[in-house]
Every structure is written in structure tokens, then in C-alpha cells.
Design a protein around this motif. Structure first.
Motif, PDB file in Angstrom:
ATOM      1  N   GLN A 426      -8.887  68.046  -2.859  1.00  0.00           N
ATOM      2  CA  GLN A 426     -10.176  68.029  -2.294  1.00  0.00           C
ATOM      3  C   GLN A 426      -9.942  68.218  -0.852  1.00  0.00           C
ATOM      4  N   ILE A 575     -17.026  62.353  -7.792  1.00  0.00           N
ATOM      5  CA  ILE A 575     -16.577  63.797  -8.283  1.00  0.00           C
ATOM      6  C   ILE A 575     -15.830  63.312  -9.370  1.00  0.00           C
ATOM      7  N   ILE A 578     -12.814  67.921 -10.772  1.00  0.00           N
ATOM      8  CA  ILE A 578     -12.782  68.791  -9.537  1.00  0.00           C
ATOM      9  C   ILE A 578     -13.417  70.106  -9.730  1.00  0.00           C
ATOM     10  N   PHE A 581     -16.237  70.012  -7.524  1.00  0.00           N
ATOM     11  CA  PHE A 581     -16.159  69.669  -6.381  1.00  0.00           C
ATOM     12  C   PHE A 581     -16.922  70.257  -5.173  1.00  0.00           C
TER      13      PHE A 581
END
Length: 597
Positions: A426, A575, A578, A581
Motif C-alpha cells: 500500500q 481497505i 488491495i 486501494f
């Protein structure tokens, strides 16, 4: 104060500080007024502590406390005695505002009475001798207030009491300063004016003279660039009180003795520092820089903590020990996950980059507006003499697309271990996208080991894109003192010149730092639960009040989501996958980019 009350104070220090601040803000009417409450006064008396906060608020409301503080500093600069000058100022200030606040808020009178009774009772053993005019005058001022203004003083003290009473009639700050100055010169140092000059000479001392003077002997902390500012703050805070601070200090020392609080020697501190250096890598700060940042940041609930700045054990190791090899294995694990999810990560970087680029292009577009200067518009000339609208010109306004800076702060506590690779990805996605659109940004992680909060820097604001690879050095361990880490990151961010500042915090919403009781070491107060959440939320609100946009990216268990909301308010992102994201974070960043600072 009994043992139970003492323990209550230790357990609710933040709550007590907030209570005093609220009193100060209510009385002053200024909710931006800054103050560091003296919670140790609660050890003496609840009434003394609360009345101290009330008086500081009243002083700020009725008079210019900054001008008063500056007068005291200038007088000390010309070699007035700090302690006696402060004591004289306290008497005059009490007379100037004590009755005013009671008339406005009658409920304060009982608290004032109780505070003065406690001061007289607790300082009984230090009652002044016949030769101590200042001490006897203080007792007379307190008793006069308790007796409703009818207390009679001995003949020798009457001229000085008359000056104190005159302070109560001071209509402005300079008039109050004249009373303080005349009382000091007549009672404490009759030769002062002859040696050093009149009040006009005192007030004529320049800021340059004060700045060049060494205030080291007047400060309890080590000397830093802000020494003058620290000294002004110290005097400004002290001048509103009436209590003998030496009595407060003695009571605190007795409490520590009863609790068997260990005094940590320099040798013990050095040993702990060496251990941190061995396991987290050498620091990139000089000793002076390290001392300065610790002095500025480690206060209040974090007063027994230390900050340690490093680029990690892999970048700057002391030696290749077990911790080095462990960090190396975790880096390889992070890189393996990156390759496993390579397409998803690249897609996220691409989407976030495009989103940011579009926003920056829109921001860079030229906008034409009517103005009182620029290129004349012939069709608007008929307005001359007929309309108050004098906008006869056009101007082109072009926004600055590059006036942004971002900080990414990652929770690296042990609770993130199961999500370590995901969190690293991230941060890497954000960093790559920001590099692609050339927005300066810094990426750091934080965790707490013993009394050290470790700030691991992966890249600095203006580093090249290649520095983003360092994010895969992200390692999790130990606890997390979120409030201190956020406060410190904000300090660096606020020093940047860019107008629009953004802080993104990747955390699990669980500030927690409870140190196992280590012998011969500093053991900060447990940082957990409501107090830790309130402290973290306070630091975020403080940054937002300073126009820093703060986004919380939740990287934790769903059961902790409510805590994350308490800390970050509406600006947080959860989140779950992902894959989404870049869209979620992109929406927030786009909003900041498209909003004029």
C-alpha cells in the motif's frame, strides 16, 4: 492528598489537563489560547490547580499577557531577581483580576477561597520571618482576600499593600506593569532604577539584545535555539500563580520516594541506546539534532519517552547480527509478495497516477476573472461613474500545480505482522504514484521499543524514485505510540514550504504502548485505551487546525474500526481488498488537489 487520589491523578493526567484547559478557554473566551497545564498542582490541591488555570484564562482576557511576560524578561535581562520579580507580579496580577473574575462568575469565589486556604495551610512551615517583607506581603494579600478586603496590615507593609491595591484599578496592561515595577523597585531593590534605569529603559530593551543573551542559567532544560521563547513562556505561565513552587516540588519528591521511582543514570540510558542502535540501525541525526527534536516532541504524556531516527538495520547496521538477518528475510518476503501481486500493484499505481495527473492538469488550467487591474475590457467602460463595480479589467489566474507535499506514516508495530506485506505494498503504491506526478513526499514507519519510538525513514521528500524500493525494508515489531509519531511527522511536514500539506497514516487504529516494568530504566506511563486514543485524535486535530489534511488508511481488524473512526473522524479509508486501494485513496487525494488551500 491520600494514596487513592494520587493514583487517580496518575491514571487520568490527560483528562485533568483537558479540564484545566477547558476552564482557561471558557474564562478567556479564546479557544486558540495555548497552555501547558501544571497537573502536579493536583498533588497539592484540586482548588489550587483549577484556580491556576482560571487565572491564566482571566489574565489573557483582561490584559496582554505576552506584553507582561516580555516586561518580566526585559527586567530580568537588566539583572532584576527572577524569583522576587515573579512573586511581586503574582501579587499585583491577583489583585488586578481576582475580584473581576469572581464578580463575573460567582461560582469561582468558593474555589478561590479554598485555593488560598490550601496555600496558607500547606506553606505554614515556610511562613516568612520579620525580615521577609515579600513573604509577609503575600500572606497579607491572601488573608485580605479571604477576609473580604478588610484585613489590616502592619504599618511597614502599608505602602507596599497600597501599591498592590492600586493594581486592582489598572485599566490597561501598561498601568499594571507600572504597579509591578514600582512595587519591585520600592520593596525589593530600591537602587535598581539608579543602576539600571527607569521603566522606560526596561521597555526599550530590544529583541536583538534579548536574543543574543544566554538564558542557559534560567532554564531547567538544555540550551536550544528556542531558549528565549522557552524562558518567556516559563515566566508568562508562572506569573499567574500564587503558590510557592518549591513546596510543590518537595511534595512531588516525597511522592516519588514513596512510589520508589528509580532515577535512571546516564550509564543505564547509554546502554539502552546502544541496544536500540544494534537492533534498529544507526541514527542519521547528529547528537544535537536528536536532543533538539526530543526536547520539542517528548512532552506531556510522552515526557518519559525518546525518539530514535534511523534508515533501518539493513541500510546502516552496527553489525550483521540476528536482527539484521531477520530484517533481510522479511524484506525478501515483502518483495516476493510484490512479485506475486505484480499485476495488481502495477494496475493500482497506474490508476492512482492517472487520477492524480488529471487533477493536477485541471488545477493548472488558466482561469480568467474580472479584476481592478489587468487587461481592459471595453464593453465594461460604461460603468465608469455609473456603478460602484470598478472591475473594468480581466486577469488570467493560473494555479500552481506543484504546491503540494505528502507524508506517508506507517504503523510498524507487532500487531501488523500478519499484514506486513500488504501494508508495504500500500505504501509502495502511494509512493510510486506520487513520484510519477513529481509530488515531493516522505515515507516513514513507526514502532515503540522500550521507551524509544523508532521512526524508520524509507525515503525523504526530494529523493529520486529509486528510493521507493526502500519501502520493502518495512519490518514490524513491538508497540506503537501513535500520538508521538504523528506529532513528530507533523513537525517535519509543517516545516515544508509547500502550501498544501497532506499526511496519510496507515495504521490498525490501536495505539498501544505498555512497557514491561524494566528495572533501572525509564518506564513511561502505560499508553493504551481511552487515553491513547484521545491523545492520537488530539494530535490529528491539531494538525488539521494547522491546515494539514490527514487521511487515515485503516489496515487492521474489522472489530477495531470504531476506534479508527474516533481517531480520524470522517477522513479515513477502510481497505478490504488491495485491488480497490488506488480508487479509495485516489478519491481523497483528488479532493485535496482540487481544493484551493
Amino acid at each position: 492528598m491520600n494514596k487513592e487520589e494520587t493514583l487517580e491523578i496518575e491514571d487520568s493526567r490527560l483528562e485533568l489537563e483537558n479540564r484545566i484547559r477547558n476552564l482557561l478557554w471558557t474564562v478567556s473566551g479564546d479557544y486558540k489560547l495555548d497552555m501547558k497545564p501544571d497537573v502536579s498542582l493536583f498533588l497539592r490541591s484540586k482548588a489550587i490547580a483549577l484556580y491556576d488555570g482560571i487565572k491564566q484564562g482571566a489574565l489573557a482576557r483582561f490584559y496582554d499577557k505576552d506584553l507582561l511576560g516580555l516586561y518580566l524578561v526585559k527586567k530580568v535581562f537588566l539583572q532584576a531577581d527572577e524569583g522576587e520579580l515573579t512573586a511581586v507580579a503574582q501579587l499585583c496580577i491577583e489583585e488586578a483580576i481576582g475580584e473581576k473574575i469572581c464578580e463575573e462568575r460567582p461560582g469561582i469565589r468558593n474555589m478561590q477561597r479554598e485555593a488560598f486556604e490550601d496555600i496558607l495551610d500547606q506553606e505554614f512551615e515556610k511562613m516568612p520571618s520579620q525580615a521577609d517583607f515579600l513573604g509577609r506581603l503575600k500572606v497579607a494579600v491572601l488573608r485580605r482576600r479571604l477576609d473580604g478586603g478588610v484585613y489590616r496590615v502592619e504599618q511597614k507593609l502599608q505602602p507596599f499593600m497600597d501599591l498592590v491595591i492600586r493594581s486592582g484599578e489598572a485599566e490597561d496592561t501598561m498601568e499594571l506593569i507600572r504597579c509591578i515595577d514600582e512595587l519591585y523597585n520600592s520593596m525589593i531593590d530600591p537602587a535598581f532604577e539608579q543602576r539600571r534605569g527607569s521603566l522606560e529603559r526596561v521597555m526599550a530593551v530590544t529583541l536583538e539584545e534579548l536574543t543574543e543573551f544566554s538564558w542557559e542559567d534560567f532554564l531547567s532544560e538544555e540550551m536550544y535555539e528556542e531558549a528565549l521563547e522557552s524562558y518567556v513562556e516559563k515566566l508568562t505561565t508562572n506569573m499567574a500563580g500564587m503558590e510557592d513552587r518549591s513546596v510543590t516540588e518537595e511534595m512531588e519528591q516525597k511522592r516519588q520516594k514513596k512510589k520508589n521511582i528509580t532515577v535512571v543514570t546516564p550509564e543505564m540510558l547509554e546502554k539502552a541506546y546502544t541496544y536500540v542502535e544494534l537492533n534498529y540501525g544507526r541514527t542519521y541525526l547528529s547528537e544535537a539534532e536528536e536532543k533538539k527534536i526530543n526536547y520539542l516532541m517528548c512532552r506531556g504524556v510522552h515526557s518519559d519517552c525518546s525518539l530514535y531516527f534511523t534508515e533501518g538495520v539493513l541500510k546502516n547496521p552496527v553489525k550483521r547480527n540476528y536482527q539484521y538477518e531477520y530484517a533481510k528475510r522479511l524484506r525478501n518476503k515483502n518483495i516476493w509478495l510484490y512479485h506475486d501481486k505484480h499485476r495488481i500493484v502495477k494496475r493500482n499505481i497506474s490508476v492512482l497516477t492517472d487520477t492524480l495527473r488529471k487533477s493536477l492538469v485541471l488545477r493548472s488550467e488558466t482561469q480568467t476573472v474580472l479584476s481592478d487591474r489587468g487587461q481592459i475590457v471595453p464593453s465594461r467602460l460604461w460603468r465608469v461613474g455609473r456603478s460602484q463595480d470598478a472591475k473594468l479589467f480581466e486577469r488570467e489566474l493560473k494555479a500552481d500545480a506543484s504546491d503540494f507535499v505528502v507524508d506517508v506514516l506507517i504503523d510498524a508495530s507487532g500487531s501488523q505482522m500478519s499484514r506486513q506485506g500488504e501494508v508495504a505494498l500500500q505504501a509502495y503504491i502511494i509512493s510510486e504514484a506520487l513520484s510519477n506526478v513529481e509530488i515531493p513526499h516522505r515515507v516513514m514507519s513507526f514502532c515503540t521499543f522500550w521507551d524509544y519510538t523508532i521512526l524508520h525513514r524509507f525515503r525523504e521528500y526530494d529523493d529520486p524514485r529509486s528510493a521507493n524500493e526502500n519501502i520493502f525494508n518495512y519490518v514490524t515489531s513491538s508497540n506503537n505510540r501513535d500520538g508521538l509519531a504523528i506529532k513528530t511527522a507533523g513537525y517535519g511536514l509543517l516545516a515544508r514550504e509547500e502550501e498544501k500539506k497532506i499526511l496519510i497514516v496507515l495504521s490498525d487504529g490501536k495505539p498501544y504502548d505498555v512497557l514491561v516494568n524494566r528495572p533501572n530504566a525509564r518506564n513511561p506511563k502505560p499508553y493504551q485505551g481511552k487515553e491513547a486514543i484521545a491523545d492520537t485524535a488530539t494530535e490529528i486535530r491539531r494538525l488539521r487546525n494547522l491546515d494539514v489534511s490527514v487521511l487515515g488508511v485503516f489496515a487492521g481488524e474489522e472489530k477495531d474500526l470504531a476506534t479508527e473512526k474516533k481517531i480520524f473522524g470522517k477522513d479515513f479509508a477502510y481497505i478490504r481488498n488491495i485491488k480497490n486501494f488506488s480508487k479509495i485513496v485516489g478519491r481523497y487525494l483528488t479532493k485535496q488537489l482540487e481544493t484551493d488551500g
